[in-house]
Design an enzyme around this catalytic site. Structure first.
Site, PDB file in Angstrom:
ATOM      1  N   ASP A   1       4.041  -5.867  41.025  1.00  0.00           N
ATOM      2  CA  ASP A   1       2.760  -5.275  40.649  1.00  0.00           C
ATOM      3  C   ASP A   1       1.908  -6.230  39.837  1.00  0.00           C
ATOM      4  O   ASP A   1       2.386  -6.880  38.916  1.00  0.00           O
ATOM      5  CB  ASP A   1       2.980  -3.994  39.853  1.00  0.00           C
ATOM      6  CG  ASP A   1       3.382  -2.854  40.759  1.00  0.00           C
ATOM      7  OD1 ASP A   1       2.807  -2.761  41.864  1.00  0.00           O
ATOM      8  OD2 ASP A   1       4.270  -2.080  40.388  1.00  0.00           O
TER       9      ASP A   1
ATOM     10  N   GLU B   1       0.267   7.508  48.668  1.00  0.00           N
ATOM     11  CA  GLU B   1       1.453   6.834  48.121  1.00  0.00           C
ATOM     12  C   GLU B   1       1.522   7.135  46.636  1.00  0.00           C
ATOM     13  O   GLU B   1       0.632   6.742  45.879  1.00  0.00           O
ATOM     14  CB  GLU B   1       1.246   5.318  48.215  1.00  0.00           C
ATOM     15  CG  GLU B   1       1.989   4.600  49.261  1.00  0.00           C
ATOM     16  CD  GLU B   1       1.695   3.105  49.140  1.00  0.00           C
ATOM     17  OE1 GLU B   1       1.852   2.532  48.047  1.00  0.00           O
ATOM     18  OE2 GLU B   1       1.287   2.521  50.150  1.00  0.00           O
TER      19      GLU B   1
END
Lengths: 284, 412
Positions: A75, A64
């Site tokens: 995040d 990824e």
């Protein structure tokens, strides 16, 4: 013990490119290992070295490639710090295609993970075209749900790319089913209610979301992400997931910030070995 | 006229819901709970009571005869949101969402704040209603606005400084969103403006609508009918949408939004999102955004912390694109001049945010006087907040010394 039948992934149109990789792992009665790193950290060139290192040895099954974004709401702190630095050092959206090419040249399958605005500004059609040309298999979109994905579905259909949406413990059963129906490749199940980052224990919600997803749609592989940091946790998650996704723990291997890339890459390879072993012994 | 937003939160091309799936259930719950509450007489009565007895509504309209002399032939009227408890329109939204939080059985609120006004309002409502409260504030802003940090703490809130990204309002919003993904079962994210994912732009507009509902009736009853022009400053845009909402169907009423042009749009140091931004997705909605070619958000600049935001509520984007409202930039210098002028001519010290709207209507009044010398247009402007919080900024801007003008009564 295996709770996962190995022959359920038969509908090639739903598996796309990356789902077939997961199906091949399932045929070996193991979970796949998916590795996340952001492009551009410590620098674009050094990140390409790191992406290549993920494929050394046994290696990971899917890579990824994260594109740094100024406002990354899903995040945690490890990824934020790295992507903030990458942005200040000038990383561009198009660098993700260089990374995809580097991974594909190693015979591994690259995916991109990006917040939607970066695709919208690049142009969804152009983004899909350029990713395809670079050998990319598809895109994970953490802040794009199927409700807003009309344009993206058209672009990913046109260029035959996978599109991976997220499901969460808070998603209703209907919502899980409709999201999975919109995916091609596999579905990304966030195993905890929280942002990315390593955790000392894997979440008790992880097996629940995996089995809910499987009950909703048994033909699409389920990847479990958020929180896995070592081989034992990978082995644990591999018991019930079709793919184990690891991100922040890998990124922490690069914490010399480019000052000692050889040392960082050695640690990265060692962790990949440990995780690859984990997903292989999970169901033993 | 179509009712906006549509069921999925879109205002034409704008709005929507671009958030991690983990938040989808909470946003859906919030939308349906707010719909139900809006039709529940008990909820409405409780909100009305708080607006009247706690906040001090209705707020009056003040005719600014002295300030009007600076604005050509225009007659300027001020909708006095500065007279609300806590000194600005922010409380209108906060009281509604705090009541809704209790109705949903949640015990805790989180909020983002730039200058601290929304944080203070949220901490105030949390103190009143017995809710736990944490406010996220950019680290840069906690230093610029230390007094507001103390105010929030005195009210019982926790203040978390956000050291990520550009360390300002947009990063505070990111951090609040991140926390909310983890705490959504017990916690409501009390967004302070008409931005963010659906249902926030719609819900916050409806909670601020009372500004124009009152003002429209006051104009008709006390000031000779509908105004010719309605104006407000626009950062995220909540006071402006509250001020516009009930006038939107009145096609004869022109709507004006004034954005912060900072040092001037041409310098690149500004927060004029509609005037100089491009369409994109930020904080969960499609709207106009200050962004680079790749879609990375660009930091905004304004002397007014409350307008210093690189996005704007999606309904404003729609009103601009459809032509129903017109948006113009006002520089720091123009705003500070109007700040001084209103203070000296009317004895009303406006927030620097509000001063952008005052500079805008002054420019508008002068322009109208040139275009139609015989007309006597009426301009209603939202005086969204008071300027006490801005005294130190004004002190620096005007180069004041802090020295008294004269010392008397001393001994040799």
């Amino acid at each position: 013990m295996s709770s996962v039948a190995t022959n359920r992934f038969t509908d090639e149109s739903r598996l796309g490119i990356s789902g077939k990789v997961l199906a091949a792992c399932a045929a070996q009665n193991r979970a796949a290992l998916i590795a996340y790193l952001p492009v551009g950290y410590p620098s674009v060139d050094q990140s390409l070295e790191a992406f290549r290192a993920l494929t050394d040895g046994v290696g990971v099954d899917l890579v990824e490639i994260g594109i740094p974004y100024s406002d990354p709401v899903l995040d945690g702190i490890v990824i934020q710090h790295a992507t903030t630095k990458a942005l200040s050092r000038g990383v561009r959206t198009r660098d993700a295609f260089r990374a995809a090419r580097a991974v594909a040249e190693r015979g591994c399958t690259p995916l991109v993970m990006t917040y939607w605005n970066l695709i919208e500004q690049y142009g969804p059609d152009e983004f899909a075209r350029d990713l395809k040309e670079a050998g990319g298999a598809g895109v994970i979109t953490p802040d794009l749900t199927p409700d807003e994905a009309g344009v993206w579905r058209a672009a990913t259909d046109k260029y035959e790319l996978d599109r991976i949406f997220l499901v969460a413990p808070s998603s209703t059963d209907d919502r899980i089913a409709s999201t999975m129906a919109a995916c091609r490749g596999w579905v990304y199940a966030t195993s905890v209610m929280g942002v990315t980052g390593t955790r000392t224990t894997t979440s008790s919600a992880a097996p629940v979301i995996a089995s809910r997803a499987r009950a909703a749609d048994h033909q699409l592989p389920v990847g479990i992400g958020l929180g896995v940091s070592n081989g034992d946790q990978a082995a644990e998650v591999a018991k019930y997931a079709d793919a184990v996704i690891v991100g922040s723990a890998l990124l922490r291997c690069l914490d010399s910030d480019g000052a000692d890339m050889p040392g960082d890459l050695d640690r990265l390879r060692a962790l990949v070995d440990e995780l690859a072993d984990g997903v292989r012994r999970g169901r033993a | 006229m179509t009712l906006l937003p549509d069921a999925t939160g879109h205002f034409g091309d704008f709005g929507g819901k671009f958030v991690p799936e983990a938040l989808n259930a909470a946003l859906a719950e919030l939308a349906s709970e707010f719909s139900r509450a809006s039709e529940d007489p008990t909820f409405i009565a409780e909100l009305r009571r708080l607006q009247r007895d706690y906040s001090g509504r209705p707020t009056p309209i003040t005719v600014a005869d002295n300030f009007s002399t600076l604005c050509g032939n225009a007659r300027i009227l001020l909708k006095r949101e500065d007279l609300n408890h806590t000194g600005a329109h922010k409380i209108n939204n906060v009281l509604g969402q705090a009541l809704l939080t209790k109705r949903m059985g949640k015990t805790r609120v989180i909020a983002e704040t730039g200058a601290g006004q929304h944080g203070v309002a949220t901490a105030t409502a949390a103190a009143l209603m017995g809710l736990e409260c944490r406010v996220y504030m950019g680290e840069v802003d906690t230093k610029r606005q230390a007094l507001n940090v103390a105010r929030m703490q005195l009210l019982g809130a926790e203040v978390y400084a956000v050291a990520a990204g550009s360390r300002t309002l947009k990063d505070a919003m990111n951090e609040a969103m991140r926390e909310w993904v983890s705490s959504v079962e017990t916690t409501h994210y009390l967004i302070g403006t008409v931005a963010g994912p659906h249902p926030f732009p719609w819900m916050v507009r409806e909670l601020q609508r009372i500004i124009s509902t009152e003002a429209r009736a006051q104009m008709i009853e006390d000031h000779g009918g509908l105004p010719d022009h309605v104006a407000a400053c626009v950062g995220g845009g909540s006071n402006a949408l509250g001020m516009f909402a009930d006038f939107i169907p009145d096609e004869g009423v022109k709507l004006w939004g004034y954005e912060a042009a900072g040092d001037g749009i041409e310098t690149g140091r500004h927060a004029a999102t509609i005037s100089a931004g491009t369409m994109g997705v930020l904080h969960g909605a499609r709207t106009y955004v200050l962004q680079n070619e790749d879609g990375q958000t660009i930091e905004s600049h304004s002397i007014s912390a409350g307008l210093d935001y690189p996005g704007v509520g999606p309904e404003h984007a729609w009103l601009a694109k459809s032509g129903r409202a017109t948006y113009e930039g006002v520089t720091d210098a123009e705003a500070m001049q109007a700040f001084g002028e209103l203070t000296r001519t009317e004895g009303i010290m406006p927030a620097i945010e509000t001063a952008h709207a005052l500079a805008g209507v002054k420019r508008l009044g002068l322009r109208l006087a040139e275009e139609q010398p015989d007309a006597r247009p009426t301009i209603l402007v939202c005086l969204s907040g008071r300027g006490d919080k801005d005294v130190s900024t004004a002190f620096e801007w005007f180069g004041m010394s802090g020295e008294p003008d004269m010392v008397v009564g001393g001994m040799e």
